[in-house]
Design a protein around this motif. Structure first.
Motif, mmCIF file in Angstrom:
data_model
loop_
_atom_site.group_PDB
_atom_site.id
_atom_site.type_symbol
_atom_site.label_atom_id
_atom_site.label_comp_id
_atom_site.label_asym_id
_atom_site.label_seq_id
_atom_site.Cartn_x
_atom_site.Cartn_y
_atom_site.Cartn_z
ATOM 1 N N GLU A 1 -2.208 18.593 -1.668
ATOM 2 C CA GLU A 1 -2.384 19.703 -0.737
ATOM 3 C C GLU A 1 -2.709 19.188 0.667
ATOM 4 O OE1 GLU A 1 -5.296 22.220 -2.541
ATOM 5 O OE2 GLU A 1 -3.932 22.885 -4.136
ATOM 6 N N GLN A 2 -1.951 18.164 1.087
ATOM 7 C CA GLN A 2 -1.995 17.593 2.439
ATOM 8 C C GLN A 2 -3.315 16.876 2.745
ATOM 9 O OE1 GLN A 2 -0.945 20.785 5.141
ATOM 10 N NE2 GLN A 2 1.197 20.751 4.491
ATOM 11 N N ARG A 3 -4.061 16.516 1.740
ATOM 12 C CA ARG A 3 -5.271 15.715 1.926
ATOM 13 C C ARG A 3 -5.151 14.484 1.038
ATOM 14 N NH1 ARG A 3 -10.709 19.168 1.528
ATOM 15 N NH2 ARG A 3 -11.461 17.148 2.313
ATOM 16 N N GLY A 4 -5.246 13.298 1.664
ATOM 17 C CA GLY A 4 -5.045 12.092 0.880
ATOM 18 C C GLY A 4 -5.703 10.872 1.467
ATOM 19 N N SER A 5 -5.326 9.713 0.926
ATOM 20 C CA SER A 5 -5.907 8.449 1.345
ATOM 21 C C SER A 5 -4.978 7.313 0.934
ATOM 22 C CB SER A 5 -7.289 8.266 0.704
ATOM 23 O OG SER A 5 -7.174 8.277 -0.712
ATOM 24 N N PRO A 6 -5.153 6.136 1.547
ATOM 25 C CA PRO A 6 -4.328 4.985 1.178
ATOM 26 C C PRO A 6 -4.831 4.324 -0.107
ATOM 27 C CG PRO A 6 -5.827 4.373 2.937
ATOM 28 C CD PRO A 6 -6.023 5.838 2.703
ATOM 29 N N TRP A 7 -3.897 3.731 -0.847
ATOM 30 C CA TRP A 7 -4.192 2.992 -2.070
ATOM 31 C C TRP A 7 -3.444 1.665 -2.017
ATOM 32 C CZ3 TRP A 7 -6.891 5.243 -6.448
ATOM 33 C CH2 TRP A 7 -7.302 6.555 -6.233
ATOM 34 N N ILE A 8 -3.952 0.678 -2.730
ATOM 35 C CA ILE A 8 -3.280 -0.615 -2.855
ATOM 36 C C ILE A 8 -2.535 -0.639 -4.189
ATOM 37 C CG2 ILE A 8 -3.607 -3.112 -3.027
ATOM 38 C CD1 ILE A 8 -4.206 -2.044 -0.266
ATOM 39 N N PHE A 9 -1.336 -1.241 -4.192
ATOM 40 C CA PHE A 9 -0.639 -1.384 -5.466
ATOM 41 C C PHE A 9 0.030 -2.747 -5.562
ATOM 42 C CE2 PHE A 9 2.880 -0.047 -2.799
ATOM 43 C CZ PHE A 9 3.992 -0.670 -3.338
ATOM 44 N N PRO B 1 -9.013 -0.585 10.233
ATOM 45 C CA PRO B 1 -9.269 -0.786 8.809
ATOM 46 C C PRO B 1 -8.448 -1.930 8.223
ATOM 47 C CG PRO B 1 -9.041 1.539 9.304
ATOM 48 C CD PRO B 1 -8.667 0.806 10.554
ATOM 49 N N LEU B 2 -9.066 -2.703 7.361
ATOM 50 C CA LEU B 2 -8.394 -3.777 6.634
ATOM 51 C C LEU B 2 -8.666 -3.536 5.159
ATOM 52 C CD1 LEU B 2 -6.765 -6.371 6.619
ATOM 53 C CD2 LEU B 2 -8.910 -7.648 6.840
ATOM 54 N N LEU B 3 -7.641 -3.105 4.449
ATOM 55 C CA LEU B 3 -7.813 -2.654 3.079
ATOM 56 C C LEU B 3 -7.591 -3.774 2.075
ATOM 57 C CD1 LEU B 3 -5.905 0.747 3.319
ATOM 58 C CD2 LEU B 3 -8.320 0.283 3.793
ATOM 59 N N ALA B 4 -8.399 -3.735 1.028
ATOM 60 C CA ALA B 4 -8.280 -4.686 -0.072
ATOM 61 C C ALA B 4 -8.436 -3.918 -1.375
ATOM 62 C CB ALA B 4 -9.354 -5.764 0.040
ATOM 63 N N PRO B 5 -7.867 -4.441 -2.471
ATOM 64 C CA PRO B 5 -7.976 -3.723 -3.747
ATOM 65 C C PRO B 5 -9.402 -3.698 -4.266
ATOM 66 C CG PRO B 5 -6.925 -5.862 -4.055
ATOM 67 C CD PRO B 5 -7.031 -5.656 -2.585
ATOM 68 N N ALA B 6 -9.829 -2.541 -4.744
ATOM 69 C CA ALA B 6 -11.136 -2.380 -5.370
ATOM 70 C C ALA B 6 -10.907 -2.044 -6.840
ATOM 71 C CB ALA B 6 -11.938 -1.306 -4.648
ATOM 72 N N PHE C 1 -4.672 0.501 -7.192
ATOM 73 C CA PHE C 1 -6.098 0.259 -6.990
ATOM 74 C C PHE C 1 -6.650 1.158 -5.889
ATOM 75 C CE2 PHE C 1 -4.059 -3.598 -8.426
ATOM 76 C CZ PHE C 1 -4.929 -4.153 -9.359
ATOM 77 N N GLN C 2 -7.900 1.517 -6.017
ATOM 78 C CA GLN C 2 -8.591 2.143 -4.902
ATOM 79 C C GLN C 2 -8.661 1.140 -3.763
ATOM 80 O OE1 GLN C 2 -12.372 3.356 -6.513
ATOM 81 N NE2 GLN C 2 -11.556 5.265 -7.355
ATOM 82 N N ALA C 3 -8.631 1.619 -2.535
ATOM 83 C CA ALA C 3 -8.629 0.740 -1.357
ATOM 84 C C ALA C 3 -10.027 0.655 -0.757
ATOM 85 C CB ALA C 3 -7.636 1.248 -0.320
ATOM 86 N N MET C 4 -10.484 -0.564 -0.554
ATOM 87 C CA MET C 4 -11.787 -0.801 0.046
ATOM 88 C C MET C 4 -11.582 -1.364 1.453
ATOM 89 S SD MET C 4 -14.833 -3.307 -1.319
ATOM 90 C CE MET C 4 -13.683 -4.703 -1.424
ATOM 91 N N SER D 1 0.831 -1.201 0.000
ATOM 92 C CA SER D 1 0.000 0.000 0.000
ATOM 93 C C SER D 1 0.865 1.250 0.000
ATOM 94 C CB SER D 1 -0.950 0.009 1.206
ATOM 95 O OG SER D 1 -0.233 -0.086 2.423
ATOM 96 N N LEU D 2 0.276 2.336 -0.480
ATOM 97 C CA LEU D 2 0.954 3.626 -0.477
ATOM 98 C C LEU D 2 -0.079 4.710 -0.190
ATOM 99 C CD1 LEU D 2 1.763 4.965 -4.060
ATOM 100 C CD2 LEU D 2 0.107 3.159 -3.640
#
Length: 242
Positions: free
Chosen positions: A198-206, A228-233, A216-219, A192-193
């Motif tokens: 502008e200092q606003r973000g979220s985690p993604w799966i790669f 939270p337990l993230l999986a690729p969406a 991938f977007q993280a679900m 994940s990354l």
């Protein structure tokens, strides 16, 4: 007599080559094996698991201090001389053994896993702990030109800079690879990354396989009262290293 003297002299020379002065240990040391493993285009999580978990050491023998980083947390220890190597004692009660094998700093098998090896780095004086490893990893793992073959900005070229900035990828202007701690734990078995603008973000799966990277977007599959337990969406980008 002459033969015995020659043997004694050879032993003395070999002993001198194997010995190290305390100041030889000083400085910043990074886990180059983890970087090399990841840069082959494989799973970052697996590369760190196989060669970590310690990613960087900072050592000052004059102050009898040694500090380690796992990419998320730091631990300060007291250095104590132990024959030809050093013992690092931490407040938690655990200890680690450090020695030099040529130009390589070796951490003996112990409470922090199997044997680990580190190469000397020469970062600027104001580099924070863990920063030298991160910079070297970013350059080796994500450096270069990444053609966007699918997703927003298709046909363009993205660059992940060693200072954590990203350009050419529509949307984010900063990124961070999740190396340890909650950021990495939330990804479970996935790499994940963090992407932000502008200092606003979220985690993604790669995923990374050779010169191909998919983002991938993280679900979140966890319950509201759980971590939270993230999986690729949905897949957002496919990138190919040029």
């Amino acid at each position: 007599m002459r033969y015995a003297l020659s043997l004694a002299l050879a032993a003395l020379l070999l002993g001198g080559c194997a010995s190290h002065k305390p100041e030889d240990f000083n400085g910043t040391w990074i886990n180059q094996r983890a970087i090399d493993a990841a840069s082959k285009g494989t799973s970052l999580r697996q590369a760190i698991a196989d060669n970590g978990p310690v990613l960087e050491w900072k050592i000052d023998t004059s102050k009898q201090q040694a500090t380690l980083s796992n990419g998320f947390e730091a631990a300060d220890g007291q250095l104590l001389a132990n024959k030809n190597d050093w013992q690092v004692n931490f407040q938690s009660g655990q200890s680690e053994q450090l020695s030099l094998d040529g130009k390589t700093l070796v951490q003996a098998p112990g409470q922090l896993g199997k044997e680990q090896a580190f190469s000397r780095a020469n970062p600027p004086a104001n580099t924070p702990l863990g920063g030298a490893f991160e910079k070297a990893l970013y350059q080796a793992y994500l450096g270069g030109n990444w053609k966007i073959v699918e997703g927003p900005g298709q046909g363009g070229v993205a660059h992940f800079r060693e200072n954590g900035s990203v350009d050419g990828l529509p949307g984010p202007d900063r990124y961070a690879l999740c190396l340890a701690g909650d950021c990495a734990t939330m990804g479970g078995e996935h790499d994940s990354l963090w992407l932000e603008r502008e200092q606003r973000g979220s985690p993604w799966i790669f995923t990374r396989k050779g010169n191909r990277m998919e983002i991938f977007q993280a679900m979140n599959r966890a319950q509201p009262d759980q971590m939270p337990l993230l999986a690729p969406a949905a897949r957002r980008w496919v990138l190919e290293k040029q």
